[in-house]
Design a protein around this motif. Structure first.
Motif, PDB file in Angstrom:
ATOM      1  N   VAL A  20       0.839  -1.191   0.000  1.00 55.48           N
ATOM      2  CA  VAL A  20       0.000   0.000   0.000  1.00 55.48           C
ATOM      3  C   VAL A  20       0.875   1.243   0.000  1.00 55.48           C
ATOM      4  CG1 VAL A  20      -1.801   1.271   1.204  1.00 55.48           C
ATOM      5  CG2 VAL A  20      -1.788  -1.226   1.277  1.00 55.48           C
ATOM      6  N   ILE A  21       0.545   2.196  -0.855  1.00 54.86           N
ATOM      7  CA  ILE A  21       1.248   3.483  -0.892  1.00 54.86           C
ATOM      8  C   ILE A  21       0.471   4.492  -0.073  1.00 54.86           C
ATOM      9  CG2 ILE A  21       2.032   5.379  -2.345  1.00 54.86           C
ATOM     10  CD1 ILE A  21       2.226   3.391  -4.650  1.00 54.86           C
ATOM     11  N   SER A  22       1.153   5.130   0.867  1.00 59.04           N
ATOM     12  CA  SER A  22       0.519   6.210   1.622  1.00 59.04           C
ATOM     13  C   SER A  22       1.241   7.513   1.319  1.00 59.04           C
ATOM     14  CB  SER A  22       0.579   5.914   3.124  1.00 59.04           C
ATOM     15  OG  SER A  22       1.919   5.863   3.569  1.00 59.04           O
ATOM     16  N   GLY A  23       0.530   8.628   1.547  1.00 59.57           N
ATOM     17  CA  GLY A  23       1.114   9.933   1.256  1.00 59.57           C
ATOM     18  C   GLY A  23       0.588  10.479  -0.062  1.00 59.57           C
ATOM     19  N   ARG A  24       0.853  11.747  -0.284  1.00 61.61           N
ATOM     20  CA  ARG A  24       0.333  12.418  -1.476  1.00 61.61           C
ATOM     21  C   ARG A  24       1.192  12.080  -2.688  1.00 61.61           C
ATOM     22  NH1 ARG A  24      -0.280  18.523  -0.882  1.00 61.61           N
ATOM     23  NH2 ARG A  24      -1.343  18.204  -2.854  1.00 61.61           N
ATOM     24  N   THR A  25       0.531  11.706  -3.768  1.00 61.92           N
ATOM     25  CA  THR A  25       1.210  11.411  -5.017  1.00 61.92           C
ATOM     26  C   THR A  25       0.513  12.114  -6.166  1.00 61.92           C
ATOM     27  OG1 THR A  25      -0.112   9.435  -5.442  1.00 61.92           O
ATOM     28  CG2 THR A  25       1.911   9.116  -4.181  1.00 61.92           C
ATOM     29  N   ILE A  26       1.271  12.419  -7.208  1.00 62.41           N
ATOM     30  CA  ILE A  26       0.689  12.947  -8.434  1.00 62.41           C
ATOM     31  C   ILE A  26       0.520  11.815  -9.435  1.00 62.41           C
ATOM     32  CG2 ILE A  26       1.097  14.450 -10.417  1.00 62.41           C
ATOM     33  CD1 ILE A  26       2.562  16.348  -8.520  1.00 62.41           C
ATOM     34  N   THR A  27       1.537  11.020  -9.581  1.00 65.88           N
ATOM     35  CA  THR A  27       1.516   9.886 -10.517  1.00 65.88           C
ATOM     36  C   THR A  27       2.174   8.685  -9.862  1.00 65.88           C
ATOM     37  OG1 THR A  27       1.699  11.366 -12.421  1.00 65.88           O
ATOM     38  CG2 THR A  27       2.260   9.048 -12.780  1.00 65.88           C
ATOM     39  N   VAL A  28       1.534   7.539  -9.993  1.00 67.24           N
ATOM     40  CA  VAL A  28       2.149   6.276  -9.610  1.00 67.24           C
ATOM     41  C   VAL A  28       2.276   5.452 -10.881  1.00 67.24           C
ATOM     42  CG1 VAL A  28       2.016   4.202  -8.193  1.00 67.24           C
ATOM     43  CG2 VAL A  28       1.137   6.384  -7.301  1.00 67.24           C
ATOM     44  N   ASP A  29       3.482   5.275 -11.333  1.00 70.72           N
ATOM     45  CA  ASP A  29       3.694   4.582 -12.612  1.00 70.72           C
ATOM     46  C   ASP A  29       3.875   3.087 -12.340  1.00 70.72           C
ATOM     47  OD1 ASP A  29       5.451   5.765 -15.567  1.00 70.72           O
ATOM     48  OD2 ASP A  29       4.121   4.058 -15.272  1.00 70.72           O
ATOM     49  N   THR A  30       4.887   2.495 -12.913  1.00 74.79           N
ATOM     50  CA  THR A  30       5.078   1.059 -12.739  1.00 74.79           C
ATOM     51  C   THR A  30       5.350   0.708 -11.276  1.00 74.79           C
ATOM     52  OG1 THR A  30       5.914   0.820 -14.986  1.00 74.79           O
ATOM     53  CG2 THR A  30       6.497  -0.912 -13.421  1.00 74.79           C
ATOM     54  N   MET A  31       4.714  -0.358 -10.834  1.00 75.20           N
ATOM     55  CA  MET A  31       4.940  -0.888  -9.484  1.00 75.20           C
ATOM     56  C   MET A  31       5.386  -2.335  -9.611  1.00 75.20           C
ATOM     57  SD  MET A  31       1.640   0.610  -7.429  1.00 75.20           S
ATOM     58  CE  MET A  31       2.298   0.130  -5.830  1.00 75.20           C
ATOM     59  N   GLY A  32       6.124  -2.805  -8.617  1.00 77.84           N
ATOM     60  CA  GLY A  32       6.608  -4.168  -8.736  1.00 77.84           C
ATOM     61  C   GLY A  32       7.102  -4.762  -7.444  1.00 77.84           C
ATOM     62  N   TRP A  33       7.559  -5.997  -7.565  1.00 84.73           N
ATOM     63  CA  TRP A  33       8.097  -6.734  -6.430  1.00 84.73           C
ATOM     64  C   TRP A  33       9.496  -7.250  -6.760  1.00 84.73           C
ATOM     65  CZ3 TRP A  33       5.560  -6.961  -1.855  1.00 84.73           C
ATOM     66  CH2 TRP A  33       4.201  -6.642  -1.856  1.00 84.73           C
ATOM     67  N   TYR A  34      10.350  -7.163  -5.785  1.00 86.46           N
ATOM     68  CA  TYR A  34      11.694  -7.715  -5.870  1.00 86.46           C
ATOM     69  C   TYR A  34      11.905  -8.597  -4.646  1.00 86.46           C
ATOM     70  CZ  TYR A  34      12.748  -4.336  -9.550  1.00 86.46           C
ATOM     71  OH  TYR A  34      12.742  -3.618 -10.721  1.00 86.46           O
ATOM     72  N   ARG A  35      12.888  -9.464  -4.702  1.00 86.26           N
ATOM     73  CA  ARG A  35      13.160 -10.303  -3.542  1.00 86.26           C
ATOM     74  C   ARG A  35      14.662 -10.484  -3.358  1.00 86.26           C
ATOM     75  NH1 ARG A  35      10.881 -16.052  -5.996  1.00 86.26           N
ATOM     76  NH2 ARG A  35      12.644 -16.484  -7.422  1.00 86.26           N
ATOM     77  N   GLN A  36      15.004 -10.814  -2.129  1.00 86.34           N
ATOM     78  CA  GLN A  36      16.410 -11.041  -1.812  1.00 86.34           C
ATOM     79  C   GLN A  36      16.516 -12.209  -0.850  1.00 86.34           C
ATOM     80  OE1 GLN A  36      18.462  -7.585  -0.289  1.00 86.34           O
ATOM     81  NE2 GLN A  36      20.450  -8.428  -0.803  1.00 86.34           N
ATOM     82  N   GLY A  37      17.133 -13.290  -1.326  1.00 87.08           N
ATOM     83  CA  GLY A  37      17.396 -14.432  -0.474  1.00 87.08           C
ATOM     84  C   GLY A  37      18.697 -14.240   0.277  1.00 87.08           C
ATOM     85  N   THR A  38      18.901 -15.011   1.315  1.00 89.39           N
ATOM     86  CA  THR A  38      20.110 -14.905   2.120  1.00 89.39           C
ATOM     87  C   THR A  38      21.344 -15.117   1.258  1.00 89.39           C
ATOM     88  OG1 THR A  38      18.905 -15.732   4.047  1.00 89.39           O
ATOM     89  CG2 THR A  38      21.316 -15.772   4.146  1.00 89.39           C
TER      90      THR A  38
END
Length: 121
Positions: A23-41
């Protein structure tokens, strides 16, 4: 101030499912591409999936057919449905978004703090 907050991580047996939400909180004008990344040990952070403003999804080869990304522009959220989890999917999952705010007035990358997902064999 814009913040990204992830939720939904947890521990499941291999073959199980988990849904992550960002979830994005705070004031925004544009939210473009969103995504997920991961990091294993011991690994570098890697791309998992992304979704454009008009909901075109992109996936890493390792998760194609098992993970599904979706977004709700009105609620400024994205979700990642992860099915048939494998031990190699274990790691901290980070939400990322490209955002223009009333303060920056330019596109910048924002990151959440991450949520742990563990798939045990």
């Amino acid at each position: 101030q814009v913040q990204l907050v992830e939720s939904g991580g947890g521990s499941v047996p291999a073959g199980g499912s988990v849904t992550l939400v960002c979830v994005i909180s705070g004031r925004t004008i544009t939210v473009d591409t969103m995504g997920w990344y991961r990091q294993g040990t011991g690994n570098e952070r890697e791309f998992v999936a992304a979704i454009t403003r008009d909901s075109n999804g992109m996936y890493a080869d390792a998760v194609k057919g098992r993970f599904t990304i979706s977004r709700d522009n009105d609620k400024k959220t994205i979700s990642l449905q992860m099915n048939n989890l494998k031990p190699d999917d274990t790691g901290v999952y980070y939400c990322n978004a490209q955002i223009v705010t009333p303060i920056t007035l330019r596109m910048q990358d924002y990151w959440g703090r991450g949520t742990q997902v563990t798939a045990s064999s």
